[in-house]
Structures are given as structure tokens and as C-alpha cells.
Design a protein around this motif. Sequence first.
Motif, mmCIF file in Angstrom:
data_model
loop_
_atom_site.group_PDB
_atom_site.id
_atom_site.type_symbol
_atom_site.label_atom_id
_atom_site.label_comp_id
_atom_site.label_asym_id
_atom_site.label_seq_id
_atom_site.Cartn_x
_atom_site.Cartn_y
_atom_site.Cartn_z
ATOM 1 N N ASN A 284 -7.706 -13.851 -8.263
ATOM 2 C CA ASN A 284 -7.441 -12.786 -7.290
ATOM 3 C C ASN A 284 -8.136 -13.088 -5.966
ATOM 4 O OD1 ASN A 284 -6.215 -11.649 -9.482
ATOM 5 N ND2 ASN A 284 -7.682 -9.977 -9.728
ATOM 6 N N GLU A 285 -9.378 -13.569 -6.067
ATOM 7 C CA GLU A 285 -10.170 -13.847 -4.871
ATOM 8 C C GLU A 285 -9.607 -15.043 -4.089
ATOM 9 O OE1 GLU A 285 -12.169 -11.393 -7.645
ATOM 10 O OE2 GLU A 285 -11.411 -13.461 -7.920
ATOM 11 N N GLU B 223 0.814 -1.216 0.000
ATOM 12 C CA GLU B 223 0.000 0.000 0.000
ATOM 13 C C GLU B 223 0.848 1.267 0.000
ATOM 14 O OE1 GLU B 223 -2.616 1.998 3.398
ATOM 15 O OE2 GLU B 223 -3.517 0.111 2.679
ATOM 16 N N LEU C 166 -3.673 -3.679 -2.784
ATOM 17 C CA LEU C 166 -4.995 -4.187 -3.165
ATOM 18 C C LEU C 166 -5.711 -3.276 -4.150
ATOM 19 C CD1 LEU C 166 -6.346 -5.323 0.339
ATOM 20 C CD2 LEU C 166 -5.055 -6.672 -1.329
ATOM 21 N N GLU C 167 -6.703 -3.867 -4.807
ATOM 22 C CA GLU C 167 -7.574 -3.122 -5.727
ATOM 23 C C GLU C 167 -8.977 -3.706 -5.589
ATOM 24 O OE1 GLU C 167 -6.511 -1.558 -9.994
ATOM 25 O OE2 GLU C 167 -7.155 -3.652 -10.133
ATOM 26 N N GLN C 168 -9.896 -2.884 -5.059
ATOM 27 C CA GLN C 168 -11.278 -3.315 -4.814
ATOM 28 C C GLN C 168 -11.330 -4.581 -3.935
ATOM 29 O OE1 GLN C 168 -13.038 -3.696 -8.717
ATOM 30 N NE2 GLN C 168 -13.338 -1.475 -8.933
ATOM 31 N N GLY C 169 -10.533 -4.550 -2.865
ATOM 32 C CA GLY C 169 -10.589 -5.613 -1.876
ATOM 33 C C GLY C 169 -9.903 -6.909 -2.249
ATOM 34 N N LYS D 293 -4.119 -6.962 -6.952
ATOM 35 C CA LYS D 293 -4.199 -6.444 -8.311
ATOM 36 C C LYS D 293 -3.989 -7.568 -9.325
ATOM 37 C CE LYS D 293 -2.945 -1.626 -7.490
ATOM 38 N NZ LYS D 293 -2.036 -0.527 -7.851
ATOM 39 N N GLU D 294 -4.894 -7.637 -10.288
ATOM 40 C CA GLU D 294 -4.866 -8.730 -11.249
ATOM 41 C C GLU D 294 -3.566 -8.770 -12.041
ATOM 42 O OE1 GLU D 294 -7.680 -10.693 -14.749
ATOM 43 O OE2 GLU D 294 -8.187 -8.740 -13.875
#
Length: 430
Positions: A183-184, A54, A121-124, A127-128
Motif C-alpha cells: 500500500n505504501e 473519495e 484512501l485509508e489511513q493515508g 485501501k489494502e
Amino acid sequence: MFQSIELQQGIHLHIRPTDQFKTVNFSFKFKHELTNQSASERSVLANVLVHSNELFPSNPAFRSHLDELYGTILYLDSSKKGSYHNITLLAETVNDQYLSTDGVLDQVLNLLQTVLFRPNLEQGAFKESIVNREKESVIQRIESLYDDKTRYAQQRLMELLRPNHPASIGANGTIENVTAITNESLFDAYKTMLEQDELDIYVVGDVDVEEMTSKLKAAFPFTARQVKPKDLHKDVEHPVITKNVVNEYQEMKQGKLHIGYETNVTFTHPDFPKMQITNGIFGGYPHAKLFLNVREKESMAYYVSSSFSSAYGLLFVLAGIDASKQDKAIGLIDAQLDAMKNGDISQNEIDQTVAMLKNQLKEALDSARGQIEIFDQYKDLDEKFTVDTWVAKWATVTKEDVQEMAKSINKQLVYFLSGKEEMTHEGASL
């Protein structure tokens, strides 16, 4: 050697205050059950966490900041140990007392906290683009096994010896499992690591134990987790191997002969020190029987050695030979173990092996990381580890002990990898 403190259930802090080094070393070891899926996810996860975070969302920015901290070294490593997969976060930084300014140590602690608790992170989710890049990196690492014929042959031996067993699971998992990571699913593996993994935290350096303990408690508020009861020793259950000789072929010049043996002795077995000596005399060192008789005297191998996998109760012989010498080499290797079973063991061989083991141990303890790795291994035993204790164990091993250990070693499988142009050989038999 280390002062150990239980921070929470399943979380232990081990500090060794010493002025031996001008640096302070940190190691966070996260331990999880080893499966192909967990190894695959956690290998990618280690890469992703060390890539960026971050505060430093790009790898160059992250590396530049480490350079600003007087060349602090920080990286993550994934590995296997017995039935567990480990993610290790390591950092080495100069001690503040050797600098003209204070606060570097605290900055490194903050950075370790950032790596673990504030990933990029990106949207929880991760990053893809970073996940895809690191998946490809791990896949390339797995594929590189095929190019290293010695490593490949050993992996094939393990797959044949112990299919669907932790012994044959690679530390990086499988290409299929890595490819399936999303990602999840990777973020779920990350949360599992933080919330459920058993954790050992190590600190080596000239630090105050109480002050460092207080800082680590504040910076890393890990919660308690379930811990499996420690089973100091149980007998190994070795499966029956129905096919004892396997020959495979690839485009290559030097043949790779790998032999797997079973024994009931493991790291936690009372006879472990005896087996260390036995392996050393058999093929562990340059004075060993395999080296002197198979390679030097008979010129049967380009290289030959033995190794003892104490986690699984397995012993291996690895040799590089010409394909035409397969049967002769196997026979000569068999003869060395048979000689030991018949009592052909000199006191000089025992003394030389004890000296080699002692030197290896002392060399490992010359570095902070070596001290951490040695203690992390031996802490599982129900006794306090010291160099003198283990040297004393080795020094009491007798010829009769080695003979007894040799008799407990049983050959299970011979695997030979050689070139396609050399497919005609004398035949393989046990």
C-alpha cells in the motif's frame, strides 16, 4: 491541428477546438521512465485509481454516477512507448450545447479532478483490499500472455533480442514486481506520478480555448517538474547477438515463427517515412511480398506479416507455420528481403503502400482519440504535423530509397515456438 500551451515546466495543454464531434474528449498522459518496477506499480495504480475514489468509495457507485452524466466514459490505461511508461486518464462526455441542461462538462472536470487528487484512501494509503484485488488483476493479465502463443513468442523474441532493455519490458511489469507492491509503495508511486511525471493534457471538442484553459488551470494545479532535454535523433546502438536461432517447445499445434531485424532508422530519423514504405512493401499489407509470395503463392504460412518498431529501430516478421516447414519458410522470407535489396520493387507496390498509409492515417483522425494519439506521437518531431505533409513525404519515396532502406535491414535472431510432438524438424540455420 492542436493549440499547445505550456501550463508549467513539463506540463503542456493541447486543445483542438472542432465541431467535428458532439462530444468533448479529455486525455491526461503521465510519462515516466520505464522499468519493470515502474511498469508494475503504475499498472496496478491505474486500476486502483479507476476503481473508486473519495466521493464514490465503491466501483458500482462510481459507474452509476458516470451513467447519470449521460453515459460519460472514463477509464485509465497503462502502456509503454519507447523508453517510457504512460498512465493515461481518458474521458469522453457529451457537449453541454447538445443537452437541455448545462453543467455536465463541469461535473466531468470535477470528476477527473477527484480521480487524480482525491483517491480512495485509508489511513493515508490506498485501501489494502482494493490494492490486493487490482494486483491480482494485473497478475492475471501478465499470465494471460502465456495462453496467447503469438504474443508469448513475440515477448520471448524481445527478451532474447534486447534483454534488460525497455524493448523487452512488458507494459504491465512482472509478476515478481507486482507481488512486491505494498500500500505504501503504491502511494509513493502515485505521488511520483502527480509531482514528477511529464504531463500532456489533451482536449478535443467544440470548446472555447481560453475558457477551457482557465478551467483546467483552476481544476488541476500541477506544479512544475524536471524535464529531460529532447533528443530528436541519435543513432541506435544495437547489441551483438551471439545466438542467432532459438527453438522452444510447448503443447501447441501451429508453430510461431518470429524473426527480429535491426536498422538504424527510428521514428525521429529523417528516413522514417522511407522505412514506413519499405515495411509496407515487405510485409505490412495484403499486397506485400511476404503475403503474396510466402502465404498465397507458396502456401508456406497460415499468416505472415512484418511490422516496424520505430521506437527501437527494430523490424519483425511474424508467421504461423507447420514445424516441418521452418527452414523453407525462413528461406522464402529471406528471399523477399533479398529481392528488395536487389531492386525488385515496382512503382505499383510503392503507390499501393502510400495509399494504405494515407487511408490508415485518415481513418485514425476520424475519431477524437485517434487525433490525440496521432498528435501525441508526431509532436515530438521538430515540425508541425499535417496529413498533407506526411502524404507528401511518402509520395516522394522512390524505388532507390526503398532499396537503400532494405539494405539497412539486418537479420539478428530467429525464434521458433512449436509443439513438443513436432520436435523433429529439418534443423534451423541462418
